[in-house]
Design an enzyme around this catalytic site. Sequence first.
Site, PDB file in Angstrom:
ATOM      1  N   TYR A 146      30.616  39.163  32.170  1.00 38.68           N
ATOM      2  CA  TYR A 146      31.144  39.153  33.649  1.00 38.68           C
ATOM      3  C   TYR A 146      30.064  38.336  34.544  1.00 38.68           C
ATOM      4  O   TYR A 146      30.461  37.419  35.342  1.00 38.68           O
ATOM      5  CB  TYR A 146      31.623  40.647  34.143  1.00 38.68           C
ATOM      6  CG  TYR A 146      32.152  40.655  35.365  1.00 38.68           C
ATOM      7  CD1 TYR A 146      33.567  40.088  35.551  1.00 38.68           C
ATOM      8  CD2 TYR A 146      31.526  41.175  36.646  1.00 38.68           C
ATOM      9  CE1 TYR A 146      34.189  40.360  36.781  1.00 38.68           C
ATOM     10  CE2 TYR A 146      32.131  41.187  37.533  1.00 38.68           C
ATOM     11  CZ  TYR A 146      33.477  40.922  37.861  1.00 38.68           C
ATOM     12  OH  TYR A 146      34.019  40.984  38.967  1.00 38.68           O
ATOM     13  N   LYS A 150      30.815  34.760  36.491  1.00 35.65           N
ATOM     14  CA  LYS A 150      30.910  34.757  38.274  1.00 35.65           C
ATOM     15  C   LYS A 150      29.627  33.682  38.484  1.00 35.65           C
ATOM     16  O   LYS A 150      29.726  33.204  39.573  1.00 35.65           O
ATOM     17  CB  LYS A 150      30.662  36.148  38.702  1.00 35.65           C
ATOM     18  CG  LYS A 150      31.866  36.882  38.437  1.00 35.65           C
ATOM     19  CD  LYS A 150      33.111  36.298  39.345  1.00 35.65           C
ATOM     20  CE  LYS A 150      34.330  37.296  39.141  1.00 35.65           C
ATOM     21  NZ  LYS A 150      35.478  36.832  39.866  1.00 35.65           N
TER      22      LYS A 150
HETATM   23  P1  NDP Z   1      42.356  43.884  39.729  1.00 36.80           P
HETATM   24  O1  NDP Z   1      42.280  43.953  38.266  1.00 36.80           O
HETATM   25  O2  NDP Z   1      42.816  44.857  40.535  1.00 36.80           O
HETATM   26  O3  NDP Z   1      43.607  42.637  39.860  1.00 36.80           O
HETATM   27  C1  NDP Z   1      43.203  41.347  39.146  1.00 36.80           C
HETATM   28  C2  NDP Z   1      44.653  40.646  39.362  1.00 36.80           C
HETATM   29  O4  NDP Z   1      44.221  39.257  38.721  1.00 36.80           O
HETATM   30  C3  NDP Z   1      45.578  41.328  38.784  1.00 36.80           C
HETATM   31  O5  NDP Z   1      47.022  40.829  39.541  1.00 36.80           O
HETATM   32  C4  NDP Z   1      45.632  40.534  37.369  1.00 36.80           C
HETATM   33  O6  NDP Z   1      46.972  40.373  36.792  1.00 36.80           O
HETATM   34  C5  NDP Z   1      45.113  39.194  37.776  1.00 36.80           C
HETATM   35  N1  NDP Z   1      44.714  38.600  36.418  1.00 36.80           N
HETATM   36  C6  NDP Z   1      43.763  39.093  35.785  1.00 36.80           C
HETATM   37  N2  NDP Z   1      43.715  38.171  34.676  1.00 36.80           N
HETATM   38  C7  NDP Z   1      44.847  37.394  34.650  1.00 36.80           C
HETATM   39  C8  NDP Z   1      45.003  36.119  33.743  1.00 36.80           C
HETATM   40  N3  NDP Z   1      44.587  36.220  32.715  1.00 36.80           N
HETATM   41  N4  NDP Z   1      46.172  35.526  34.178  1.00 36.80           N
HETATM   42  C9  NDP Z   1      46.700  35.840  35.393  1.00 36.80           C
HETATM   43  N5  NDP Z   1      46.376  36.677  36.096  1.00 36.80           N
HETATM   44  C10 NDP Z   1      45.320  37.421  35.957  1.00 36.80           C
HETATM   45  O7  NDP Z   1      41.227  43.231  40.169  1.00 36.80           O
HETATM   46  P2  NDP Z   1      40.417  43.345  41.709  1.00 36.80           P
HETATM   47  O8  NDP Z   1      41.579  42.971  42.703  1.00 36.80           O
HETATM   48  O9  NDP Z   1      39.491  44.266  41.646  1.00 36.80           O
HETATM   49  O10 NDP Z   1      39.625  41.859  41.483  1.00 36.80           O
HETATM   50  C11 NDP Z   1      39.990  40.599  42.422  1.00 36.80           C
HETATM   51  C12 NDP Z   1      38.770  39.668  42.149  1.00 36.80           C
HETATM   52  O11 NDP Z   1      37.576  40.116  43.006  1.00 36.80           O
HETATM   53  C13 NDP Z   1      38.469  39.326  40.643  1.00 36.80           C
HETATM   54  O12 NDP Z   1      37.856  38.202  40.659  1.00 36.80           O
HETATM   55  C14 NDP Z   1      37.101  40.320  40.434  1.00 36.80           C
HETATM   56  O13 NDP Z   1      36.122  39.839  39.375  1.00 36.80           O
HETATM   57  C15 NDP Z   1      36.587  40.240  41.924  1.00 36.80           C
HETATM   58  N6  NDP Z   1      35.604  41.548  42.175  1.00 36.80           N
HETATM   59  C16 NDP Z   1      36.262  42.790  42.016  1.00 36.80           C
HETATM   60  C17 NDP Z   1      35.330  43.763  42.155  1.00 36.80           C
HETATM   61  C18 NDP Z   1      35.930  45.179  42.208  1.00 36.80           C
HETATM   62  O14 NDP Z   1      35.118  46.129  42.017  1.00 36.80           O
HETATM   63  N7  NDP Z   1      37.224  45.451  42.110  1.00 36.80           N
HETATM   64  C19 NDP Z   1      33.788  43.917  42.555  1.00 36.80           C
HETATM   65  C20 NDP Z   1      33.492  42.328  42.618  1.00 36.80           C
HETATM   66  C21 NDP Z   1      34.213  41.251  42.526  1.00 36.80           C
HETATM   67  P3  NDP Z   1      47.468  41.486  35.748  1.00 36.80           P
HETATM   68  O15 NDP Z   1      47.262  42.949  36.133  1.00 36.80           O
HETATM   69  O16 NDP Z   1      48.797  41.263  35.383  1.00 36.80           O
HETATM   70  O17 NDP Z   1      46.575  41.093  34.293  1.00 36.80           O
END
Ligand code: NDP
Length: 241
Positions: A146, A150
């Site tokens: 991860y 990033k």
């Molecule tokens: P979530 O897991 O809550 O949501 C992620 C979203 O991205 C979901 O809608 C998921 O769809 C979609 N997604 C993931 N993989 C795929 C894929 N292969 N194809 C299409 N869609 C995909 O994550 P967060 O909202 O927490 O994270 C959002 C961003 O923020 C990310 O980039 C994460 O790395 C970053 N981030 C989050 C942190 C946290 O603590 N939450 C901290 C730091 C950064 P589905 O569920 O259908 O797979």
Amino acid sequence: MEFKGKTVIVTGAGKGIGREIVRMLVERGAQVVALTRSGADVEALRGEFGCRAIQVDLADADATKEAAIAALPADFLINCAGTTELQPFLETTVEAFDRLVAVNTRAPMIVAQEYARSLIKEGRPGAIVNVSSVASFVGIPDHAAYCASKGGLDGLTRVMAKELAPHGIRANGVHPTVTLTPMAVKAWSDPEKAAGMMKRIPVGRFAEPADIAEVVLFLLSDQAAMVNGISMPVDGGYMIA
Ligand code: NDP
């Protein structure tokens, strides 16, 4: 910040931070084109927010390119989709590493390429926000793939900022700390680990999706017209602790 009449592509729009970004954009007048994986989320985004929603697995490079082209034309792009798998460094598998790089690093590049190509062709300005993480600045145990994915995204952001700005397209990164979403449940459900992380956040709480969405929208907006190529922590002071 007004986004009336603007079309915004949001990846990972189905859950967590992406979903909150969609909610705020729609509230502020934007038309959202959502790219996300689960069919149930696609339906919910269409029903609840009137989005144009495209179902795609961003781990698949060809499908990602096709979805990005289908999402155009657009004024702005937010690469928010991300995924994680927890593995200690010595047990990090090539398969998991490749999956994370495909979704967290390669897909934002592919979508941004199509978005920028279309704007340059039409001679229109734009802005891109890539949602990175504090994990690109520090080493977090069990997050080798991860953190690497990033860090790679940040490199892309900086090159995009240099190469696209002459075309009127800005690119910036937003770096959340732990944010209360389904991903955070996956990564931080061990209370001992969560307490250690929380101790390093001077404001004394984890982020809410809205904390991140507000900063993303600011960097996208014309109010940030002179902000280009930055990596903005949204971390309650974690990085200075
Ligand atoms: P979530 O897991 O809550 O949501 C992620 C979203 O991205 C979901 O809608 C998921 O769809 C979609 N997604 C993931 N993989 C795929 C894929 N292969 N194809 C299409 N869609 C995909 O994550 P967060 O909202 O927490 O994270 C959002 C961003 O923020 C990310 O980039 C994460 O790395 C970053 N981030 C989050 C942190 C946290 O603590 N939450 C901290 C730091 C950064 P589905 O569920 O259908 O797979």
